[in-house]
Design a protein around this motif. Structure first.
Motif, mmCIF file in Angstrom:
data_model
loop_
_atom_site.group_PDB
_atom_site.id
_atom_site.type_symbol
_atom_site.label_atom_id
_atom_site.label_comp_id
_atom_site.label_asym_id
_atom_site.label_seq_id
_atom_site.Cartn_x
_atom_site.Cartn_y
_atom_site.Cartn_z
ATOM 1 N N ALA A 1 -17.140 67.096 58.159
ATOM 2 C CA ALA A 1 -16.083 67.008 57.610
ATOM 3 C C ALA A 1 -15.420 65.436 58.465
ATOM 4 O O ALA A 1 -15.421 63.820 57.310
ATOM 5 C CB ALA A 1 -14.635 67.783 57.450
ATOM 6 N N VAL A 2 -15.518 64.950 59.874
ATOM 7 C CA VAL A 2 -15.119 63.871 60.113
ATOM 8 C C VAL A 2 -16.602 62.855 60.955
ATOM 9 O O VAL A 2 -16.364 62.241 61.252
ATOM 10 C CB VAL A 2 -13.935 64.160 60.881
ATOM 11 C CG1 VAL A 2 -13.092 64.495 59.843
ATOM 12 C CG2 VAL A 2 -14.194 65.207 62.050
ATOM 13 N N HIS A 3 -17.333 64.592 61.006
ATOM 14 C CA HIS A 3 -18.750 63.666 62.447
ATOM 15 C C HIS A 3 -19.856 63.738 61.212
ATOM 16 O O HIS A 3 -20.190 64.181 60.639
ATOM 17 C CB HIS A 3 -18.583 64.263 63.677
ATOM 18 C CG HIS A 3 -17.757 64.526 64.333
ATOM 19 N ND1 HIS A 3 -16.439 65.400 64.252
ATOM 20 C CD2 HIS A 3 -17.366 63.884 65.734
ATOM 21 C CE1 HIS A 3 -15.627 64.990 65.480
ATOM 22 N NE2 HIS A 3 -16.170 63.729 66.016
ATOM 23 N N GLN A 4 -20.280 62.322 61.653
ATOM 24 C CA GLN A 4 -22.014 62.498 60.972
ATOM 25 C C GLN A 4 -23.028 63.494 61.891
ATOM 26 O O GLN A 4 -23.826 63.444 63.050
ATOM 27 C CB GLN A 4 -22.867 60.990 60.575
ATOM 28 C CG GLN A 4 -24.275 61.176 60.332
ATOM 29 C CD GLN A 4 -24.607 60.020 60.181
ATOM 30 O OE1 GLN A 4 -23.674 58.637 59.837
ATOM 31 N NE2 GLN A 4 -25.741 59.582 59.612
ATOM 32 N N VAL A 5 -23.622 64.666 60.745
ATOM 33 C CA VAL A 5 -24.692 65.600 61.382
ATOM 34 C C VAL A 5 -26.005 65.153 60.613
ATOM 35 O O VAL A 5 -26.625 64.908 61.140
ATOM 36 C CB VAL A 5 -23.959 66.912 61.469
ATOM 37 C CG1 VAL A 5 -25.354 67.986 62.346
ATOM 38 C CG2 VAL A 5 -22.404 66.508 62.671
ATOM 39 N N TYR A 6 -25.945 65.830 59.706
ATOM 40 C CA TYR A 6 -27.094 65.783 58.915
ATOM 41 C C TYR A 6 -26.925 64.877 57.880
ATOM 42 O O TYR A 6 -27.980 63.678 57.694
ATOM 43 C CB TYR A 6 -27.325 66.714 58.460
ATOM 44 C CG TYR A 6 -27.455 68.276 59.201
ATOM 45 C CD1 TYR A 6 -28.754 68.181 60.032
ATOM 46 C CD2 TYR A 6 -26.919 69.002 58.555
ATOM 47 C CE1 TYR A 6 -28.749 69.504 60.582
ATOM 48 C CE2 TYR A 6 -26.501 70.390 59.778
ATOM 49 C CZ TYR A 6 -27.587 70.391 61.035
ATOM 50 O OH TYR A 6 -27.560 71.688 61.321
ATOM 51 N N GLN A 7 -25.823 63.821 57.744
ATOM 52 C CA GLN A 7 -25.250 62.935 56.772
ATOM 53 C C GLN A 7 -24.477 62.381 57.102
ATOM 54 O O GLN A 7 -23.016 63.327 57.756
ATOM 55 C CB GLN A 7 -25.362 63.536 55.325
ATOM 56 C CG GLN A 7 -24.516 64.313 54.661
ATOM 57 C CD GLN A 7 -24.859 64.586 53.098
ATOM 58 O OE1 GLN A 7 -25.764 65.319 52.942
ATOM 59 N NE2 GLN A 7 -23.648 64.831 52.430
ATOM 60 N N ALA A 8 -23.733 61.424 56.291
ATOM 61 C CA ALA A 8 -22.314 60.965 56.476
ATOM 62 C C ALA A 8 -21.021 62.102 56.142
ATOM 63 O O ALA A 8 -21.386 63.317 55.419
ATOM 64 C CB ALA A 8 -22.124 60.190 55.575
ATOM 65 N N PRO A 9 -20.122 62.195 57.230
ATOM 66 C CA PRO A 9 -19.114 63.357 56.754
ATOM 67 C C PRO A 9 -19.275 63.616 55.391
ATOM 68 O O PRO A 9 -18.715 62.021 54.510
ATOM 69 C CB PRO A 9 -17.788 62.804 57.337
ATOM 70 C CG PRO A 9 -18.348 61.251 58.540
ATOM 71 C CD PRO A 9 -19.726 61.063 57.851
ATOM 72 N N TRP A 10 -18.677 64.734 54.938
ATOM 73 C CA TRP A 10 -18.671 64.233 53.454
ATOM 74 C C TRP A 10 -16.752 64.702 52.970
ATOM 75 O O TRP A 10 -16.672 64.792 51.605
ATOM 76 C CB TRP A 10 -18.503 66.741 53.223
ATOM 77 C CG TRP A 10 -18.447 67.748 53.667
ATOM 78 C CD1 TRP A 10 -17.853 68.058 55.184
ATOM 79 C CD2 TRP A 10 -17.001 68.166 53.826
ATOM 80 N NE1 TRP A 10 -17.264 69.218 55.990
ATOM 81 C CE2 TRP A 10 -16.403 68.934 54.851
ATOM 82 C CE3 TRP A 10 -15.859 67.700 52.418
ATOM 83 C CZ2 TRP A 10 -15.053 69.627 54.757
ATOM 84 C CZ3 TRP A 10 -14.356 69.151 53.143
ATOM 85 C CH2 TRP A 10 -13.952 69.667 54.434
#
Length: 578
Positions: A219-228
């Motif tokens: 929600a707050v960090h970019q993992v696979y894409q921008a935060p949701w």
């Protein structure tokens, strides 16, 4: 994609359940309504819809396939996220505002459709003009629903999407055709329950899939894409506000909404139903938001879906059925997808019925065939249900974005009908001249502002415009709200100007060709008794309507108000010599 027998069985079971309830409701309509008021029973259900069924059907009018799939899509798409998923809050607020300010005056007057007060005050011609954006809004809305339906079914079973949309539309049209509002209302109860159960059962299984990262982290960090969770840039704040007002205020003047309001047993019930539906819209959006977040938190290369991910394949609008299909166990997946597939019709049937109701009553009966029998009106409604259902289905097959159709469906309603509704209910003294001027000004400003979704280039470039990668011009300025406000103030100013010019004698009465200020005997001024029935409204609440039939100038009188909302019986306008 392999053909899934289990998925087909699930869809058939749910569809048969919906169809059975619709047919039962049609039988109930036939047995509870008399022959003389069959058309009104189809339109407003005999005005005896209770709180339970009414709350469900009003909620289901908004919470359909477009609402669920569109919300999940907005949360999933990296450039948007939850910050741009405005529909849940926007439509909930529109229901609250509708309940606070619009439900009571509409229901207490005993109208049958949303267009009744417009024809009562502005005449049948203006009613016909307002029918155009109302019809387009309902058709775009239904098309968005059927588009979502096709996307869902194409994930469940490998059959032609067009066939799945057509079959589903036929089923929705069938029970709407035979049962009217009763069928729509009772099937809405089943459909809303299906959505709630199907999605909430699926969410825990999807969250626990090994390929899904904790949605709190993504929600707050970019993992696979921008935060949701998404964000709103300072440059986009006015666009966000423009779209938000469009959903909130543009969500009010819909026949699908007022059909539920007018079917309530009392004005107070109509208000309560609006508040219940607002709460229901928020609750039903939660699983859709979670599924969109799950889609943004999934390593799709670790699932059977493979690579590239849905957004790269341009399948972001199908993220909800994709999550259910690939992140849930087979039996949960088919139950959830089958339930959602059956439930997406819950808004489409409402729109089809709304469009046919307005045409049969406000265009066919009140404008052309005021002496038409009840049986004739019922048959006109049945024919238009078929025609409008076919039109919405055809548009659905051409849809490219569920969320885009959503905004488009509210555009015309927000800019043209909402300011007219404000004037007709709350601004005393407006007339047909102002209504036509406001209509035209709003329409011109909206069209000249351009529409990227339709590849319509703007003619007026407002401050902050830019050109995107596809060479489309994007307006950051809230020009839609500007068009709505312009339409509203134009209506008021032109109405009072026309009123002053005719009453002061600056313009001779013969120039009042619309009979909007100098009230002469004209078929344009329909007797209010043709708009409402005596058993639904106290007659002393009705405004005076042209008591004199003489055409001589000495007998003309000024139509001070077409109607008002005071409890006492209104007095006729005084005769003025010119």
């Amino acid at each position: 994609m392999a053909f899934h027998v289990e998925g087909l069985v699930a869809i058939i079971v749910f569809y048969l359940a919906i169809l059975a309830v619709g047919i039962w409701a049609a039988w109930k309509t036939k047995n509870t309504s008399s022959e003389g008021d069959r058309s009104e029973a189809i339109i407003v259900g005999g005005r005896d819809i209770g709180l339970l069924v009414g709350g469900f059907t009003m909620t289901a009018t908004w919470v359909g396939g477009g609402y669920i799939n569109g919300t999940a899509e907005a949360v999933y798409v990296p450039d948007y996220g939850l910050a741009w998923a405005q529909a849940p809050i926007g439509y909930s607020l529109s229901l609250i505002l509708g309940g606070l300010f619009f439900a009571k005056p509409m229901r207490s007057k005993g109208y049958v459709t949303m267009l009744d007060p417009f024809q009562q005050l502005y005449g049948k011609r203006m009613g016909g003009l307002l029918f155009i954006p109302a019809l387009m809004g309902e058709m775009f809305w239904a098309a968005a629903i059927f588009s979502a339906l096709g996307a869902t079914i194409s994930v469940i079973i490998d059959i032609n999407v067009n066939i799945s949309v057509i079959v589903s539309a036929l089923i929705a049209t069938m029970y709407t055709l035979v049962g009217g509002l009763y069928s729509v209302a009772y099937t809405d109860v089943v459909q809303l329950f299906c959505i709630f159960l199907g999605l909430w059962i699926s969410v825990p299984f999807a969250m626990s899939h090994p390929a899904v990262t904790d949605i709190g982290l993504t929600a707050v960090h970019q993992v696979y894409q921008a935060p949701w969770l998404g964000s709103i840039n300072s440059l986009d704040i006015y666009t966000w506000l423009d779209n938000f007002f469009l959903l909130t205020l543009g969500g009010i003047p819909w026949q699908a909404y007022f059909q539920r309001v007018l079917s309530s047993s009392s004005a107070t019930y109509a208000q309560v139903l609006s508040f219940l539906a607002a709460f229901g819209c928020l609750v039903m959006a939660i699983p859709a938001v979670l599924i969109g977040a799950i889609g943004a938190s999934t390593a799709w290369n670790q699932t059977e879906y493979g690579v590239p991910d849905p957004k790269s394949k341009k399948e972001a609008d199908m993220i909800l059925p994709i999550v259910l299909q690939y992140l849930c166990p087979v039996y949960i997946s088919f139950f959830g997808l089958g339930a959602v597939s059956a439930a997406v019709m819950s808004s489409a049937d409402s729109s089809i019925l709304s469009a046919s109701s307005m045409f049969a009553r406000n265009i066919y009966q009140l404008s052309f065939r005021q002496n038409a029998s009840d049986r004739e009106i019922v048959w006109v409604m049945r024919i238009t249900v078929l025609l409008f259902g076919a039109s919405a289905t055809a548009m659905a097959l051409l849809a490219s974005s569920v969320y885009g159709l959503w905004y488009l469906s509210s555009d015309l309603v927000y800019i043209i009908i909402f300011p007219q509704l404000l004037c007709v209910l709350f601004i005393k003294g407006t007339n047909t001249y102002g209504a036509i001027a406001g209509y035209l000004f709003g329409l011109v400003l909206r069209i000249t502002g351009g529409e990227p979704y339709l590849y319509l280039q703007p003619l007026i470039f407002y401050p902050g415009w830019y050109q995107d990668d596809n060479n489309l011009y994007i307006q950051r300025f809230p020009f839609k709200t500007l068009a709505m406000l312009t339409s509203f103030f134009t209506n008021v100013i032109v109405s009072y100007l026309a009123k002053y010019l005719f009453e002061s004698g600056t313009l001779p009465p013969k120039l009042d060709f619309l009979d909007a200020v100098v009230a002469r005997y004209s078929r344009e001024h329909m007797d209010k008794a043709t708009l409402v029935k005596s058993d639904n409204i106290v007659l002393n609440e009705l405004a005076p309507v042209n008591p004199r039939h003489s055409l001589t100038l000495s007998s003309t009188f000024t139509n001070k108000e077409a109607f008002n909302y005071v409890d006492s019986s209104p007095e006729l306008s005084n005769t003025e010599d010119n």
